[in-house]
Design a protein around this motif. Structure first.
Motif, mmCIF file in Angstrom:
data_model
loop_
_atom_site.group_PDB
_atom_site.id
_atom_site.type_symbol
_atom_site.label_atom_id
_atom_site.label_comp_id
_atom_site.label_asym_id
_atom_site.label_seq_id
_atom_site.Cartn_x
_atom_site.Cartn_y
_atom_site.Cartn_z
ATOM 1 N N GLU A 20 -6.453 14.020 0.581
ATOM 2 C CA GLU A 20 -6.445 15.423 0.124
ATOM 3 C C GLU A 20 -5.228 15.692 -0.772
ATOM 4 O OE1 GLU A 20 -8.931 17.320 0.696
ATOM 5 O OE2 GLU A 20 -9.891 16.558 2.497
ATOM 6 N N PRO A 21 -5.072 14.959 -1.881
ATOM 7 C CA PRO A 21 -3.832 15.079 -2.652
ATOM 8 C C PRO A 21 -3.631 16.431 -3.328
ATOM 9 C CG PRO A 21 -5.399 13.711 -3.825
ATOM 10 C CD PRO A 21 -6.008 14.002 -2.498
ATOM 11 N N PHE A 22 -4.705 17.150 -3.598
ATOM 12 C CA PHE A 22 -4.539 18.385 -4.380
ATOM 13 C C PHE A 22 -4.446 19.635 -3.518
ATOM 14 C CE2 PHE A 22 -6.785 15.348 -7.073
ATOM 15 C CZ PHE A 22 -5.854 15.227 -8.078
ATOM 16 N N SER A 23 -4.631 19.464 -2.205
ATOM 17 C CA SER A 23 -4.643 20.674 -1.379
ATOM 18 C C SER A 23 -3.264 21.328 -1.403
ATOM 19 C CB SER A 23 -5.068 20.346 0.050
ATOM 20 O OG SER A 23 -4.046 19.687 0.729
ATOM 21 N N GLY A 24 -3.254 22.604 -1.620
ATOM 22 C CA GLY A 24 -2.004 23.368 -1.610
ATOM 23 C C GLY A 24 -1.196 23.287 -2.893
ATOM 24 N N LEU A 25 -1.735 22.652 -3.926
ATOM 25 C CA LEU A 25 -0.970 22.540 -5.181
ATOM 26 C C LEU A 25 -1.388 23.638 -6.158
ATOM 27 C CD1 LEU A 25 -0.745 18.775 -6.175
ATOM 28 C CD2 LEU A 25 1.055 20.264 -5.317
ATOM 29 N N LYS A 32 6.978 24.353 -1.575
ATOM 30 C CA LYS A 32 5.973 23.488 -0.954
ATOM 31 C C LYS A 32 5.380 22.506 -1.984
ATOM 32 C CE LYS A 32 1.823 23.700 1.785
ATOM 33 N NZ LYS A 32 0.501 24.301 1.656
ATOM 34 N N GLY A 33 5.072 23.052 -3.171
ATOM 35 C CA GLY A 33 4.480 22.222 -4.212
ATOM 36 C C GLY A 33 5.431 21.113 -4.657
ATOM 37 N N MET A 34 6.706 21.470 -4.798
ATOM 38 C CA MET A 34 7.711 20.465 -5.190
ATOM 39 C C MET A 34 7.802 19.381 -4.122
ATOM 40 S SD MET A 34 10.960 22.592 -6.400
ATOM 41 C CE MET A 34 11.221 23.215 -7.996
ATOM 42 N N GLY A 35 7.821 19.813 -2.865
ATOM 43 C CA GLY A 35 7.877 18.864 -1.749
ATOM 44 C C GLY A 35 6.716 17.896 -1.820
ATOM 45 N N GLN A 36 5.559 18.435 -2.216
ATOM 46 C CA GLN A 36 4.372 17.598 -2.289
ATOM 47 C C GLN A 36 4.481 16.566 -3.412
ATOM 48 O OE1 GLN A 36 1.434 20.399 -1.120
ATOM 49 N NE2 GLN A 36 -0.189 19.018 -1.802
ATOM 50 N N ILE A 37 5.059 16.980 -4.529
ATOM 51 C CA ILE A 37 5.256 16.039 -5.636
ATOM 52 C C ILE A 37 6.259 14.960 -5.199
ATOM 53 C CG2 ILE A 37 6.149 15.777 -7.997
ATOM 54 C CD1 ILE A 37 3.424 17.074 -7.987
ATOM 55 N N ILE A 38 7.324 15.383 -4.495
ATOM 56 C CA ILE A 38 8.310 14.413 -4.000
ATOM 57 C C ILE A 38 7.616 13.415 -3.074
ATOM 58 C CG2 ILE A 38 10.373 14.122 -2.536
ATOM 59 C CD1 ILE A 38 10.991 15.361 -5.258
ATOM 60 N N ILE A 63 0.838 -1.182 0.000
ATOM 61 C CA ILE A 63 0.000 0.000 0.000
ATOM 62 C C ILE A 63 0.887 1.252 0.000
ATOM 63 C CG2 ILE A 63 -0.289 0.394 2.468
ATOM 64 C CD1 ILE A 63 -3.293 0.221 1.995
ATOM 65 N N GLY A 64 0.446 2.258 -0.725
ATOM 66 C CA GLY A 64 1.170 3.529 -0.731
ATOM 67 C C GLY A 64 0.269 4.582 -0.126
ATOM 68 N N TYR A 65 0.820 5.438 0.705
ATOM 69 C CA TYR A 65 -0.031 6.356 1.449
ATOM 70 C C TYR A 65 0.515 7.774 1.422
ATOM 71 C CZ TYR A 65 -2.324 8.272 5.666
ATOM 72 O OH TYR A 65 -3.010 9.033 6.567
ATOM 73 N N LEU A 66 -0.304 8.676 0.956
ATOM 74 C CA LEU A 66 0.043 10.096 1.004
ATOM 75 C C LEU A 66 -0.863 10.722 2.062
ATOM 76 C CD1 LEU A 66 1.588 12.486 -0.585
ATOM 77 C CD2 LEU A 66 -0.643 12.897 -1.586
ATOM 78 N N PRO A 67 -0.318 10.975 3.252
ATOM 79 C CA PRO A 67 -1.179 11.494 4.317
ATOM 80 C C PRO A 67 -1.593 12.929 4.056
ATOM 81 C CG PRO A 67 1.012 10.942 5.161
ATOM 82 C CD PRO A 67 1.063 10.825 3.685
ATOM 83 N N GLU A 68 -2.683 13.315 4.701
ATOM 84 C CA GLU A 68 -3.166 14.688 4.552
ATOM 85 C C GLU A 68 -2.149 15.668 5.134
ATOM 86 O OE1 GLU A 68 -6.733 15.420 6.699
ATOM 87 O OE2 GLU A 68 -6.934 17.439 5.928
ATOM 88 N N GLU A 69 -1.567 15.269 6.274
ATOM 89 C CA GLU A 69 -0.559 16.121 6.903
ATOM 90 C C GLU A 69 0.757 15.860 6.188
ATOM 91 O OE1 GLU A 69 -1.023 18.196 9.373
ATOM 92 O OE2 GLU A 69 -2.841 17.567 10.425
ATOM 93 N N ARG A 70 1.233 16.825 5.394
ATOM 94 C CA ARG A 70 2.435 16.603 4.598
ATOM 95 C C ARG A 70 3.688 16.911 5.393
ATOM 96 N NH1 ARG A 70 -0.744 17.162 0.066
ATOM 97 N NH2 ARG A 70 -2.304 15.685 0.700
ATOM 98 N N GLY A 71 4.748 16.259 5.023
ATOM 99 C CA GLY A 71 6.027 16.565 5.646
ATOM 100 C C GLY A 71 7.037 15.484 5.350
#
Lengths: 404, 357
Positions: free
Chosen positions: B217-222, B194-200, B135-143
């Motif tokens: 919430e994958p698109f938030s902040g993009l 921030k956007g680059m970090g999110q893509i990473i 499973i791959g997981y992109l959490p809402e809280e990014r970091g």
């Protein structure tokens, strides 16, 4: 297991690359070398003055005294009158001069003239002067041996007995007082530094939210194990660097500093020291990791770590109570209480004052505490690592611990 | 009635029927080949509502099965008896307002939080250490680790999912080059925008080639550029047969990207199923008409309102849209456009939330 190793490797690498870690690790050898340098420098500066003046003049108005050489090589030279003595003092020929008044035998008054200001540190020559007076007074009355004893009444040799009335080791004073403190301070440093890293590492992962990704790959128990072992490895490496460098240093420096020659680290002391270091680290690592998961920022968690670190360093503040009476009830209690056990034990082991049963019981209690705190910590970690923004109340934490 | 008028009406009726048939055919082939087609756009170029379209049957294998899971914190049920299935090659939307229980449900799927009751299966297996790797997981809280380089971060995350270090490095390189980020591979994360970090972070989510991908919430902040890049990457994953779960409170995002949806409100499932079916179920029995004017009291119409240059006509329940069209034509009104109105997912949600209250 592979995941634990991966986390271990990462934590070890990250910790050993930190500037603060590198600085602390090299600081102890550096301080030792610096201290040695300062010692040598002082020796170098002091030597000419001690060579120059090692004479004390005396003006004898009783006609009872004649020239004398103290056991440490200080010479007492007779002067005819005070004027001559004063001239020599001003010319730096003598350190000082004393005047022995006519009524000396009845009053005991001796007048000392010196160039030192009253507040100057100066050399205390009173013992030598006493020797000079005693020798002259008794020379005719007693034989030479008695005279020698009067001059140096005792050469102290202390032997400690254990509870069974047997000799308790042959450790010297230096080992007894100096080593325990050095051990205690060094190991405390490393334990708190390393477990502080752990707290920071957990709290940072929470703060940056990486924790959620990590927990979707590994369990909280694997995460805790990897971090504790990885950072523990970094701490152990640090201690080994210190011990090795101090050992090499003391061997090199003992050529010039005789006291260091007596500094020995018996293998059993070293082994127990390392054992207590590891146990102490594991206990504080578990407690601080749990703490790291509670605060919402690394800074917040760090400020709470005093709850555990203050009692732990208590033995260092109270070292006089432990060192002066290493077998007393107080020292025993601190050896058994898990939070103070590692440091107290490290301070007591070099003087061989811990009974085997005490050592076994202390390690047993420590072991149980480690297992318990690891278990609770993993639960707390799981419960609070994902609680962002809101700090859990004391009641919530207590509930979580109870449920664990 | 005038014979000419009858002939005209009949011709118009036939023309409309032909249009319906053509549109239906066109729409079907569109949904089959392109999932990105916006249902919003479709509303305005066809008179056939998506709700009545035949739904795409699931021929694929179930990748995840969530069955009656419950979770409560301090005695308050956060997730209550939630069940749903995920199939391979589908994009599945999980919608609901903030605090509805989406993230808790996802965390239970990730085995980060244990459910109080209920079962979760991934590729036929109950959750365990091995399933975490699938499973791959992109959490809402990014970091991410701020002081680590892009490559090291990506490699570490993938190896924690049991991927070989060498392979992880190669794949990281590939993905970075694919997303035009190769130049940043040796930079520390803190140096990125921030956007680059999110893509990473998104690359980190899929680097280990997971079968199920959960994006909270994958698109938030993009920004629009990164948003488009991310959408394309999601579509690529879908075409590779991966299951993609999109969780969002932005319902229009989900509406444009997902085949099936689960709507959660206050911890319970409010709606679950094929998006088109749901829309059809919640059709509000109205039509949108583009015409110059509307006379009052037309038969079969309960009321109408003007929305910009369109009239929304609410049917009275006895007549069909076809009846209304024929009434309009009979009354000599020139109809430029006629379509059956379908509610947006957001409208449906508001309606469901109201009903649930």
């Amino acid at each position: 297991m592979r995941k634990v190793l991966l986390i271990l490797r990462r934590e070890f690498r990250e910790a050993t690359r930190r500037t603060s870690y590198i600085l602390l690790t090299i600081s102890i050898p550096l301080i030792a070398i610096l201290g040695y340098g300062v010692y040598e420098l002082i020796q170098l500066l002091e030597e000419p003055s001690s060579e120059q003046v090692d004479k004390i003049g005396f003006v004898d108005n009783t006609s009872m005294f004649h020239d004398y050489s103290s056991p440490l090589g200080l010479e007492f030279t007779s002067y005819e009158d005070e004027e001559k003595a004063k001239d020599d003092l001003l010319a730096d020929e003598i350190m000082e001069y004393i005047v022995i008044p006519e009524d000396y035998v009845s009053t005991g008054t001796i007048i000392r003239f010196t160039m030192e200001t009253p507040l100057g540190s100066g050399n205390d020559t009173s013992q030598e002067t006493e020797g000079f007076l005693l020798t002259n007074l008794l020379e005719e009355q007693v034989d030479d041996e008695i005279l020698e004893r009067v001059e140096v009444p005792m050469v102290l040799a202390t032997l400690s007995l254990n509870e069974d009335g047997e000799l308790a080791g042959d450790s010297n004073e230096f080992d007894k007082f100096f080593l325990p403190l050095v051990f205690g301070v060094l190991f405390t440093f490393s334990i708190f530094f390393t477990s502080g890293f752990l707290l920071q590492s957990v709290a940072e992962e929470k703060e940056t939210r990486v924790i959620e990704i990590i927990l979707s790959s590994v369990s909280s128990r694997q995460l805790l194990a990897g971090k504790v072992l990885g950072l523990g490895g970094a701490g152990l490496l640090q201690v080994l660097v210190w011990l090795t460098s101090l050992r090499i240093f003391s061997q090199v420096a003992s050529v010039n500093i005789p006291a260091l020659e007596e500094l020995s680290l018996p293998i059993d002391v070293l082994a127990f020291g390392i054992l207590y270091f590891i146990a102490g680290y594991l206990l504080f690592a578990a407690l601080l990791a749990g703490l790291g998961s509670i605060g919402s920022t690394a800074r917040e968690s760090q400020s709470w770590s005093a709850i555990f670190t203050l009692p732990a360093v208590a033995p260092l503040w109270l070292n006089f109570l432990i060192v002066s009476n290493p077998e007393g009830a107080f020292a025993r209690a601190l050896t058994l209480f898990p939070l103070t056990a590692p440091i107290t034990a490290m301070m007591r082991i070099p003087s061989h004052s811990i009974a085997p049963w005490e050592l076994a019981l202390s390690l047993f209690i420590l072991g149980v505490s480690i297992i318990l705190s690891m278990w609770i910590s993993a639960k707390v970690l799981r419960a609070f690592l994902l609680m962002y923004g809101k700090r859990p109340s004391v009641r919530e934490i207590a509930k979580c611990v109870r449920q664990a | 009635m005038d014979a000419t008028l009858v002939a005209l009406l009949t011709a118009l009726g036939i023309a409309i029927l032909i249009r319906i048939a053509i549109s239906r055919h066109k729409r079907k082939s569109d949904t089959d080949k392109d999932y990105q087609v916006s249902t919003h756009n479709l509303e305005y170029d066809t008179i056939v509502p998506p709700a009545i379209l035949p739904t795409k049957p699931h021929t694929g294998q179930k990748t995840a099965m969530i069955s009656n899971v419950c979770k409560s914190y301090n005695g308050k049920a956060v997730v209550n008896n939630v069940s749903f299935d995920i199939y391979e090659g589908e994009s599945f939307g999980m919608v609901g307002p903030n605090g509805a229980g989406k993230t808790t449900t996802i965390r239970m799927m990730m085995d980060i939080v244990k459910p109080d009751s209920g079962e979760i299966y991934l590729l036929g297996e109950p959750l365990n250490e091995e399933t975490k790797n699938l499973i791959g997981y992109l959490p809402e809280e990014r970091g991410l680790y701020r002081k680590s380089t892009v490559t090291n971060t990506l490699t570490y995350l993938a190896t924690l999912k049991n991927m070989e270090t060498r392979l992880a490095k190669d794949r990281a390189q590939e993905f970075l080059s694919h997303s035009d980020m190769l130049a940043h591979k040796d930079k520390n994360i803190e140096e990125l925008s921030k956007g680059m970090g999110q893509i990473i972070q998104f690359i980190g989510t899929i680097l280990h080639d997971p079968q199920v991908i959960v994006l909270d919430e994958p698109f938030s902040g993009l920004d629009p550029v990164n948003s488009k890049l991310l959408k394309q990457m999601i579509l690529d994953l879908k075409s590779q047969g991966k299951s993609v779960i999109l969780s969002s409170h932005m319902m229009n995002e989900v509406e444009t990207m997902c085949d099936r949806v689960l709507m959660i409100n206050k911890g319970v499932v409010a709606l679950y199923g094929n998006l088109a079916e749901i829309k059809s179920r919640y059709r509000n029995n109205s039509v949108l008409v583009d015409c110059d004017h509307l006379p009052k009291n037309l038969p079969g119409i309960s009321r109408y309102t003007r929305i910009k240059d369109l009239f929304e006509i609410t049917l009275d329940g006895t007549s069909s849209p076809q009846d209304v069209l024929s009434t309009l034509v009979t009354n000599g009104i020139t109809v430029n456009r006629f379509e059956i109105s379908t509610p947006s997912l957001e409208d449906i949600f508001i309606q469901v939330a109201k009903e649930g209250r």
